[in-house]
Design a protein around this motif. Structure first.
Motif, PDB file in Angstrom:
ATOM      1  N   HIS A 448       0.777  -1.237   0.000  1.00  0.00           N
ATOM      2  CA  HIS A 448       0.000   0.000   0.000  1.00  0.00           C
ATOM      3  C   HIS A 448       0.815   1.298   0.000  1.00  0.00           C
ATOM      4  CE1 HIS A 448       1.091   0.529   4.098  1.00  0.00           C
ATOM      5  NE2 HIS A 448      -0.074   0.789   4.634  1.00  0.00           N
ATOM      6  N   HIS A 449       2.129   1.209  -0.294  1.00  0.00           N
ATOM      7  CA  HIS A 449       2.941   2.421  -0.205  1.00  0.00           C
ATOM      8  C   HIS A 449       4.202   2.260  -1.056  1.00  0.00           C
ATOM      9  CE1 HIS A 449       4.551   5.980   2.105  1.00  0.00           C
ATOM     10  NE2 HIS A 449       5.677   5.472   1.633  1.00  0.00           N
ATOM     11  N   MET A 450       4.627   3.358  -1.711  1.00  0.00           N
ATOM     12  CA  MET A 450       5.881   3.337  -2.458  1.00  0.00           C
ATOM     13  C   MET A 450       6.514   4.720  -2.433  1.00  0.00           C
ATOM     14  SD  MET A 450       5.637   5.254  -5.512  1.00  0.00           S
ATOM     15  CE  MET A 450       6.921   4.471  -6.449  1.00  0.00           C
ATOM     16  N   ASP A 451       7.834   4.741  -2.650  1.00  0.00           N
ATOM     17  CA  ASP A 451       8.586   5.981  -2.840  1.00  0.00           C
ATOM     18  C   ASP A 451       9.752   5.662  -3.757  1.00  0.00           C
ATOM     19  OD1 ASP A 451       9.114   8.667  -2.571  1.00  0.00           O
ATOM     20  OD2 ASP A 451      10.298   8.454  -0.743  1.00  0.00           O
ATOM     21  N   ALA A 452      10.303   6.688  -4.401  1.00  0.00           N
ATOM     22  CA  ALA A 452      11.415   6.486  -5.331  1.00  0.00           C
ATOM     23  C   ALA A 452      12.365   7.662  -5.253  1.00  0.00           C
ATOM     24  CB  ALA A 452      10.890   6.308  -6.752  1.00  0.00           C
ATOM     25  N   LEU A 453      13.639   7.378  -5.525  1.00  0.00           N
ATOM     26  CA  LEU A 453      14.660   8.425  -5.474  1.00  0.00           C
ATOM     27  C   LEU A 453      15.893   7.957  -6.232  1.00  0.00           C
ATOM     28  CD1 LEU A 453      15.760  11.127  -4.240  1.00  0.00           C
ATOM     29  CD2 LEU A 453      16.579   9.747  -2.308  1.00  0.00           C
TER      30      LEU A 453
END
Length: 471
Positions: A448-453
């Motif tokens: 239910h969650h994601m982030d990218a960098l």
């Protein structure tokens, strides 16, 4: 009889009091008797709230017609069977819509609709969605009050009204509800004993937020019994850090932890933020050479912005907002020359649910000295798309918002990527361009969650059983 029995044991529907605006503040007139039809000459519209109301066509000549909730099609003078079909059939979500009947138009038109995570009990499913119907219709009434223009949606193919379920379906349904209640009771006991906390974990991989492949993700298996969710990536002094919600099976009151990402390993650095109440969703960002953190603090009944004093473990309270309100999973970000706040608000009703309403504000930045609410808040209603699921990001000049897909009776079942097509204080429009389901790793049942960098992404997922995580 089945509905009455279920309501006496599982129903929980006290009087609903909307926060803003209150229904009592609007110029409503109640039409209870057929003799009241003459009053229609003084009205703008009629809102049907009971299957026993005056026929809609009697008021179709009003300026804005007659409005009808879809759940009224599944009730009569003797029973209300709304919500049963979705639970019995195991449908992932339950639809709610408001239709409008106007003179001179052959078919009813769609005014608004939303999808909600189907609950295990039909009575609870019905009660919850009828609560949300208040929010949906109040938003549409505010729109109409402001613009005096009735805007309808493309209507899907109409389905015939569902009939009450027969005994042959009710008996297996009752057995299913009984099994579910037993499982919930067992889960509650397990959590009290410190052995039943939801086993959320983190996965990391290489890819961009718009098109990463979760099947390439690598499990960041914890060294001890720490469970992890809601990860955010942050670059500092050339290294990548992960801020995340952390808890254990014995202590489910989560805090914010931080670690350093080295390849496909997470080196724990300690606790970044801890409070007397539950903390999660550590939305971290940099502005004017300072670092800020917005954790979820809905138990404190306010939104909090923390400023970093010494990276990464020392923080001080910088600003607060939305005092007295229950906000969750907030994202504060600049876009097109302005600062915006996405947050999921919940009213204090029978089901304090943060998955069904997305509110939008224009703000001055992390100081939050002023906030301008969107004219049509909540801008998104429905548990399959409303709740934030990570950091909004830009790609080729377009804004995208990760959101949770709550369905199948599971909190955080899946993840959407929503493209924001239009956003200002008067309009908001988005569409789902991608859905990620929990099928990219054996044993998981939710993500239910994601982030990218910087070419890397991080995502969370929940195992069906903690034993699968330990294998």
């Amino acid at each position: 009889m089945a509905a009455l029995l279920e309501r006496s044991t599982l129903g929980r529907q006290p009087e609903y009091i909307a926060m803003s605006p209150r229904i009592a503040d609007l110029p409503f007139t109640t039409l209870d008797q057929p003799a009241d039809r003459d009053m229609g000459k003084e009205l703008d519209l009629v809102l049907a709230i009971s299957p026993l109301d005056i026929p809609q066509h009697a008021f179709s000549t009003l300026p804005f017609g007659s409005w009808h909730f879809s759940f009224l099609d599944e009730a009569n003078a003797d029973a209300d069977w709304y919500g049963y079909e979705e639970v019995i059939a195991g449908k992932p979500s339950t639809n709610l819509c408001i239709t409008v009947r106007q003179a001179g138009k052959r078919d009813d038109e769609m005014l608004a609709e939303a999808e909600f995570n189907t609950k295990f009990s039909a009575v609870r499913n019905s009660d919850f969605i009828k609560e949300r119907a208040v929010t949906l219709v109040m938003r549409e009434l505010r729109k109409l009050t402001t613009t005096r223009i009735l805007t309808t949606l493309p209507s899907p193919a109409t389905r015939p009204p569902l009939q009450p379920p027969r005994l042959g379906k009710l008996l297996p349904y009752a057995a299913k509800v009984g099994r579910n209640l037993f499982a919930r009771g067992r889960q509650a006991v397990a959590e009290k004993l410190g052995i039943g906390a939801p086993p959320w974990v983190l996965f990391v991989g290489d890819g961009r937020p718009e098109d990463f492949d979760p099947r390439t993700a690598v499990l960041l298996k914890p060294d001890d019994d720490e469970l992890r969710a809601d990860p955010f990536l942050f670059r500092h002094d050339g290294e990548i850090y992960v801020f995340y919600e952390a808890y254990t099976p014995r202590n489910t009151k989560a805090h914010i932890a931080v670690g350093r990402l080295v390849g496909n390993r997470l080196e724990s650095l300690g606790i970044a933020l801890k409070a007397e109440h539950h903390l999660s969703y550590p939305f971290i960002f940099r502005h004017d050479d300072e670092i800020f953190l917005i954790p979820e603090t809905n138990k404190a009944r306010r939104l909090e912005v923390w400023r970093c004093v010494e990276f990464p473990l020392r923080w001080e309270l910088h600003a607060t907002a939305l005092e007295g309100q229950s906000s969750a999973d907030s994202a504060l970000f600049p876009f097109a020359g302005k600062w915006w706040l996405f947050t999921n608000l919940s009213e204090f009703h029978a089901y304090e649910d943060h998955c069904s309403e997305l509110h939008l504000f224009e703000v001055d930045g992390p100081n939050l000295t002023w906030m301008k609410p969107h004219r049509n808040n909540p801008v998104v209603i429905g548990s399959t798309e409303a709740r934030n699921g990570g950091r909004p990001f830009e790609h080729e000049g377009r804004l995208y918002r990760p959101s949770q897909r709550n369905e199948h009776g599971i909190y955080g079942y899946g993840l959407n990527i929503m493209e924001v097509e239009e956003m200002d204080l008067h309009t908001y429009r988005e569409r789902c361009v991608r859905t990620i389901e929990p099928d990219f790793y054996p044993g998981i049942v939710a993500c239910h969650h994601m982030d990218a960098l910087g070419g890397r992404y991080i995502i969370d997922a929940m195992f069906a059983d903690r034993a699968d995580l330990l294998r």
